[in-house]
Design a protein around this motif. Structure first.
Motif, PDB file in Angstrom:
ATOM      1  N   LEU A 197       0.831  -1.206   0.000  1.00  0.00           N
ATOM      2  CA  LEU A 197       0.000   0.000   0.000  1.00  0.00           C
ATOM      3  C   LEU A 197       0.861   1.251   0.000  1.00  0.00           C
ATOM      4  O   LEU A 197       0.390   2.340   0.330  1.00  0.00           O
ATOM      5  CB  LEU A 197      -0.910   0.006   1.236  1.00  0.00           C
ATOM      6  N   SER A 198       2.116   1.126  -0.378  1.00  0.00           N
ATOM      7  CA  SER A 198       3.068   2.221  -0.252  1.00  0.00           C
ATOM      8  C   SER A 198       2.770   3.381  -1.196  1.00  0.00           C
ATOM      9  O   SER A 198       2.111   3.224  -2.230  1.00  0.00           O
ATOM     10  CB  SER A 198       4.481   1.704  -0.506  1.00  0.00           C
ATOM     11  N   LEU A 255       3.922  -0.527   3.915  1.00  0.00           N
ATOM     12  CA  LEU A 255       3.000   0.572   4.218  1.00  0.00           C
ATOM     13  C   LEU A 255       3.728   1.911   4.176  1.00  0.00           C
ATOM     14  O   LEU A 255       3.248   2.905   4.720  1.00  0.00           O
ATOM     15  CB  LEU A 255       2.376   0.367   5.600  1.00  0.00           C
ATOM     16  N   SER A 256       4.882   1.944   3.540  1.00  0.00           N
ATOM     17  CA  SER A 256       5.733   3.129   3.568  1.00  0.00           C
ATOM     18  C   SER A 256       5.163   4.293   2.762  1.00  0.00           C
ATOM     19  O   SER A 256       4.284   4.124   1.906  1.00  0.00           O
ATOM     20  CB  SER A 256       7.119   2.777   3.033  1.00  0.00           C
ATOM     21  N   ILE A 257       5.694   5.490   3.055  1.00  0.00           N
ATOM     22  CA  ILE A 257       5.350   6.728   2.342  1.00  0.00           C
ATOM     23  C   ILE A 257       3.846   6.964   2.378  1.00  0.00           C
ATOM     24  O   ILE A 257       3.168   7.051   1.353  1.00  0.00           O
ATOM     25  CB  ILE A 257       5.890   6.738   0.895  1.00  0.00           C
ATOM     26  N   ASN A 258       3.322   7.048   3.600  1.00  0.00           N
ATOM     27  CA  ASN A 258       1.926   7.365   3.831  1.00  0.00           C
ATOM     28  C   ASN A 258       1.824   8.356   4.984  1.00  0.00           C
ATOM     29  O   ASN A 258       2.811   9.035   5.304  1.00  0.00           O
ATOM     30  CB  ASN A 258       1.134   6.075   4.125  1.00  0.00           C
ATOM     31  N   LEU A 259       0.668   8.446   5.596  1.00  0.00           N
ATOM     32  CA  LEU A 259       0.432   9.388   6.696  1.00  0.00           C
ATOM     33  C   LEU A 259      -0.009   8.644   7.952  1.00  0.00           C
ATOM     34  O   LEU A 259      -0.789   9.166   8.751  1.00  0.00           O
ATOM     35  CB  LEU A 259      -0.634  10.416   6.285  1.00  0.00           C
ATOM     36  N   LEU A 260       0.493   7.431   8.141  1.00  0.00           N
ATOM     37  CA  LEU A 260       0.096   6.610   9.274  1.00  0.00           C
ATOM     38  C   LEU A 260       0.605   7.212  10.585  1.00  0.00           C
ATOM     39  O   LEU A 260       1.738   7.693  10.670  1.00  0.00           O
ATOM     40  CB  LEU A 260       0.626   5.191   9.110  1.00  0.00           C
ATOM     41  N   THR A 261      -0.226   7.161  11.614  1.00  0.00           N
ATOM     42  CA  THR A 261       0.116   7.720  12.916  1.00  0.00           C
ATOM     43  C   THR A 261       0.013   6.635  13.993  1.00  0.00           C
ATOM     44  O   THR A 261      -0.317   5.488  13.716  1.00  0.00           O
ATOM     45  CB  THR A 261      -0.831   8.878  13.263  1.00  0.00           C
ATOM     46  N   GLY A 262       0.286   7.028  15.236  1.00  0.00           N
ATOM     47  CA  GLY A 262       0.202   6.084  16.347  1.00  0.00           C
ATOM     48  C   GLY A 262       1.451   5.239  16.452  1.00  0.00           C
ATOM     49  O   GLY A 262       2.486   5.521  15.842  1.00  0.00           O
ATOM     50  N   LEU A 313       8.012   0.312   6.734  1.00  0.00           N
ATOM     51  CA  LEU A 313       7.155   1.331   7.342  1.00  0.00           C
ATOM     52  C   LEU A 313       7.746   2.734   7.263  1.00  0.00           C
ATOM     53  O   LEU A 313       7.252   3.647   7.921  1.00  0.00           O
ATOM     54  CB  LEU A 313       6.909   0.983   8.822  1.00  0.00           C
ATOM     55  N   HIS A 314       8.798   2.931   6.483  1.00  0.00           N
ATOM     56  CA  HIS A 314       9.466   4.237   6.501  1.00  0.00           C
ATOM     57  C   HIS A 314       8.592   5.352   5.918  1.00  0.00           C
ATOM     58  O   HIS A 314       7.654   5.109   5.169  1.00  0.00           O
ATOM     59  CB  HIS A 314      10.803   4.157   5.749  1.00  0.00           C
ATOM     60  N   THR A 326      12.254  -1.598   7.780  1.00  0.00           N
ATOM     61  CA  THR A 326      12.593  -0.190   7.639  1.00  0.00           C
ATOM     62  C   THR A 326      11.548   0.665   8.339  1.00  0.00           C
ATOM     63  O   THR A 326      10.356   0.530   8.087  1.00  0.00           O
ATOM     64  CB  THR A 326      12.695   0.226   6.157  1.00  0.00           C
ATOM     65  N   VAL A 327      12.018   1.526   9.223  1.00  0.00           N
ATOM     66  CA  VAL A 327      11.136   2.479   9.905  1.00  0.00           C
ATOM     67  C   VAL A 327      11.730   3.884   9.866  1.00  0.00           C
ATOM     68  O   VAL A 327      11.394   4.732  10.676  1.00  0.00           O
ATOM     69  CB  VAL A 327      10.861   2.049  11.362  1.00  0.00           C
TER      70      VAL A 327
END
Length: 275
Positions: free
Chosen positions: A99-100, A123-130, A147-148, A170-171
């Motif tokens: 879903l990057s 899930l990288s290059i998104n606006l995920l929070t928490g 997840l970066h 990757t974070v």
């Protein structure tokens, strides 16, 4: 071309008349619009869906959960927004969700741990929070967790240490803090000694710890047979380069901007250059 029109056209064709009902590759097809959840739910035989590199917007429809045979889905490089569906319980066979590079917001759902077949999740290059949920540590088959470039906070949960098959994590470029319990974490605010249990990850190939405040690694750190890329630059490493590092068969080694001293074994460096 309208994505909704394409999905409805595919869904209208009986499976026995379709050459390959299990795979749909529509990458880079200039598709625009939203994912029609009703049409998508009719593709009961679908195993692989590639909609990457298009102009898709809107949300990921909850009806995605109605595709029990789905194994791989690529939605990267679109304009999808809103949140990841919170309860993908019927996708137990899903191996690869990418879903990057979208505009997905909200949290990483803890219920993703129900996806017991996951091998790679981007899930990288998104606006995920928490925070990164501890439940992800139960994904025993997971090899790549990417997840970066999000807005994630908190610490890296020690539960991820259970991912014995992990090859890439990757974070980088989030807002994570505290002591490090994992591997590819450049551009955060981690500090302290690099944890010893990383040495148990015999499948690890890429390790980047640049741009943090790490101190010298523990004994046994340089005995990882599959490691090929090691970046420890811009940290607080002191003393000389330990002889045990010569056990590594690296293609890339970056140690710039530390406080290292002493001599370097040039013959070992030459061996790396010849590898």
């Amino acid at each position: 071309m309208s994505l909704a029109l394409v999905l409805n056209s595919i869904a209208a064709v009986p499976p026995m008349f379709v050459t390959s009902p299990t795979c749909r590759t529509l990458s880079s097809s200039r598709l625009a619009g939203f994912i029609d959840g009703k049409a998508l739910s009719k593709l009961q035989y679908l195993e692989i869906l590639d909609l990457s590199d298009n102009q898709i917007h809107g949300v990921i429809p909850p009806t995605l959960n109605n595709l029990p045979k789905l194994q791989k889905i690529w939605l990267s490089n679109n304009q999808i927004s809103d949140a990841i569906p919170s309860n993908p319980s019927n996708l137990s066979g899903l191996q690869v969700p990418d879903l990057s590079d979208n505009q997905i917001s909200g949290i990483i759902p803890p219920a993703l741990n129900n996806l017991s077949s996951l091998e790679s999740m981007d899930l990288s290059i998104n606006l995920l929070t928490g925070e990164i949920p501890a439940e992800l540590g139960n994904l025993s088959k997971l090899e790549d967790l990417v997840l970066h470039e999000n807005l994630l906070e908190g610490t890296l949960t020690p539960a991820l240490a259970k991912l014995e098959n992990l090859s890439i994590l990757t974070v980088a470029s989030n807002y994570l803090t505290g002591k490090l319990p994992n591997d590819v974490v450049d551009g955060n605010n981690f500090f302290g000694q690099i944890p010893k249990y990383i040495t148990k990850w015999k499948q690890l190939q890429q390790l980047s710890l640049l741009g943090n405040e790490f101190e010298n690694p523990p004994l046994g750190f340089f005995n990882m047979p599959e490691l090929r890329y090691l970046d420890l630059s811009f940290n607080k490493l002191t003393g000389g380069i330990p002889k045990s590092m010569e056990n590594l068969k690296l293609d890339y080694l970056i140690l710039t901007s530390n406080m290292l001293s002493g001599n370097v074994n040039l013959s070992w460096i030459k061996k790396m250059e010849l590898a």
